[in-house]
Design a protein around this motif. Sequence first.
Motif, mmCIF file in Angstrom:
data_model
loop_
_atom_site.group_PDB
_atom_site.id
_atom_site.type_symbol
_atom_site.label_atom_id
_atom_site.label_comp_id
_atom_site.label_asym_id
_atom_site.label_seq_id
_atom_site.Cartn_x
_atom_site.Cartn_y
_atom_site.Cartn_z
ATOM 1 N N VAL A 178 6.484 6.657 11.618
ATOM 2 C CA VAL A 178 8.090 6.176 11.739
ATOM 3 C C VAL A 178 8.116 4.569 11.378
ATOM 4 C CG1 VAL A 178 9.978 5.767 13.329
ATOM 5 C CG2 VAL A 178 8.513 7.915 13.256
ATOM 6 N N ALA A 179 7.196 3.969 11.923
ATOM 7 C CA ALA A 179 7.435 2.684 11.733
ATOM 8 C C ALA A 179 6.998 2.016 10.290
ATOM 9 C CB ALA A 179 6.019 1.771 12.672
ATOM 10 N N PHE A 180 6.084 2.547 9.754
ATOM 11 C CA PHE A 180 5.941 2.372 8.168
ATOM 12 C C PHE A 180 7.194 2.681 7.450
ATOM 13 C CE2 PHE A 180 1.183 2.527 9.560
ATOM 14 C CZ PHE A 180 1.102 1.268 9.587
ATOM 15 N N GLU A 181 7.411 3.953 7.648
ATOM 16 C CA GLU A 181 8.607 4.411 6.674
ATOM 17 C C GLU A 181 9.751 3.335 7.060
ATOM 18 O OE1 GLU A 181 8.792 6.616 4.602
ATOM 19 O OE2 GLU A 181 6.908 7.846 4.821
ATOM 20 N N LEU A 182 10.040 2.822 8.041
ATOM 21 C CA LEU A 182 11.248 2.066 8.172
ATOM 22 C C LEU A 182 10.920 0.887 7.548
ATOM 23 C CD1 LEU A 182 12.253 3.044 11.867
ATOM 24 C CD2 LEU A 182 13.705 3.432 10.038
ATOM 25 N N ALA A 183 9.833 0.251 7.661
ATOM 26 C CA ALA A 183 9.469 -1.003 7.015
ATOM 27 C C ALA A 183 9.648 -1.024 5.583
ATOM 28 C CB ALA A 183 7.935 -1.188 7.453
ATOM 29 N N ARG A 184 9.406 0.097 4.985
ATOM 30 C CA ARG A 184 9.712 0.169 3.706
ATOM 31 C C ARG A 184 11.231 -0.060 3.205
ATOM 32 N NH1 ARG A 184 5.931 5.355 1.998
ATOM 33 N NH2 ARG A 184 4.059 4.118 1.386
ATOM 34 N N THR A 185 12.116 0.357 4.316
ATOM 35 C CA THR A 185 13.466 0.152 3.856
ATOM 36 C C THR A 185 13.948 -1.315 4.390
ATOM 37 O OG1 THR A 185 14.360 0.972 6.218
ATOM 38 C CG2 THR A 185 13.840 2.508 4.565
ATOM 39 N N ARG A 186 13.144 -2.030 5.156
ATOM 40 C CA ARG A 186 13.217 -3.365 5.288
ATOM 41 C C ARG A 186 12.601 -4.440 4.579
ATOM 42 N NH1 ARG A 186 15.703 -3.752 10.567
ATOM 43 N NH2 ARG A 186 14.342 -5.628 10.972
ATOM 44 N N ARG A 187 11.664 -5.343 5.286
ATOM 45 C CA ARG A 187 11.121 -6.416 4.590
ATOM 46 C C ARG A 187 9.357 -6.083 4.546
ATOM 47 N NH1 ARG A 187 13.786 -8.948 8.280
ATOM 48 N NH2 ARG A 187 11.941 -9.814 9.723
ATOM 49 N N ASN A 188 8.991 -4.840 4.712
ATOM 50 C CA ASN A 188 7.854 -4.149 4.405
ATOM 51 C C ASN A 188 6.623 -4.582 5.258
ATOM 52 O OD1 ASN A 188 7.274 -1.825 2.642
ATOM 53 N ND2 ASN A 188 5.934 -3.270 1.460
ATOM 54 N N LYS A 189 6.820 -4.888 6.315
ATOM 55 C CA LYS A 189 5.956 -5.739 7.424
ATOM 56 C C LYS A 189 6.001 -4.844 8.610
ATOM 57 C CE LYS A 189 4.056 -10.070 9.579
ATOM 58 N NZ LYS A 189 4.583 -11.270 9.715
#
Length: 369
Positions: free
Chosen positions: A176-187
């Motif tokens: 979940v965290a990695f997928e959401l990071a991909r929609t944000r600033r990728n960290k």
Amino acid sequence: MATHKLLLLPGDGIGTEVMAEVKRILAWLEKAGVASFAVEEDLVGGAAYDSCGLAISEEAMKRAFAADAILLGAVGGPKWANVPYESRPEAGLLRLRKDLELFANLRPALCYPALAGASSLKPELVEGLDMLIVRELTGGVYFGEPKLIQDLADGQKRGIDTQVYESYEIERIARVAFELARTRRNKVVSAEKHNVMKTGVLWKQVVSEVHGAEYEDVVLEHQLADSCAMQLVRAPKQFDVIVTDNLFGDILSDVAAMLTGSLGMLPSASLGAVEEISGRRRALYEPVHGAAPDIAGKGVANPIAMIGSLAMALRYSFGLAEAADRIEAAIAGTLAAGFRTGDIASPGTTVVGTSGMGDAVIAQLEKAA
């Protein structure tokens, strides 16, 4: 137009007051032709205990399972301080999370430009802050067994709470965290205590394995949870997504909330897995603030976190991202226009109550429409 099934659980304290403003926003959305809602309402927390002797009834749980999304206000208060432990108001919320398998708690910390001066930190540290804490919600020390208080032979007592995590629980929250990071600033920053806790050792290992196998394009850092808390108040804008366990997530998300100026400002989402057949994901949305019994009934509570929780429901449960954007823009516009509840008031602003803030948000929606 599809009709979305929504269960409202106002709860206790200011929960009923801020939920009233959500009902007004829902009515506006329907009147404007944005969406159609089939709304039910029930009791949770102390209100449910007063009604049926339980923190949530079986009928309310049936409604929760049938709903496309649940909006919850707040639970708790000193009135129920001495009820049986298993019937305490918080047990209703914990049962919803556990029985609905809402394992992923999303807590955004967003500092609106108009409120940078309301934070306890210097404005330059928080202005433009936009981070997300992803907290594992159904495992860890809050649910681990054994959990008890023992009487010892020498007259002393021993309290026991058990921190337990299995690898699948860590894998799914990491995804979940990695997928959401991909929609944000990728960290992503993963926070645990591998230096003193075996669950921390496993957490770091599993998060690293998921990252290496599926998300190498996302930047991953590991931090000890206490160091992460320190960094949150030293340089909060370094963070994009933080993923952490149930206990540390509870603490770190409250720290992050106060960076924005007020607990009354921040919504949250608790999500389950996507169902294979229906594609539906069980979800509960609630403000980060509590029941605030000291101001309950006075009409001064800040409803923005509750309204923001509705926006999250529109985005994550109903696929109405544009409507969610409109609500969030209306909140920003209301603050930019100088409207404030008492918790975020400053010199030169217009102080309004709960319904007054609801009026201002709806006025912004009307203006944009």
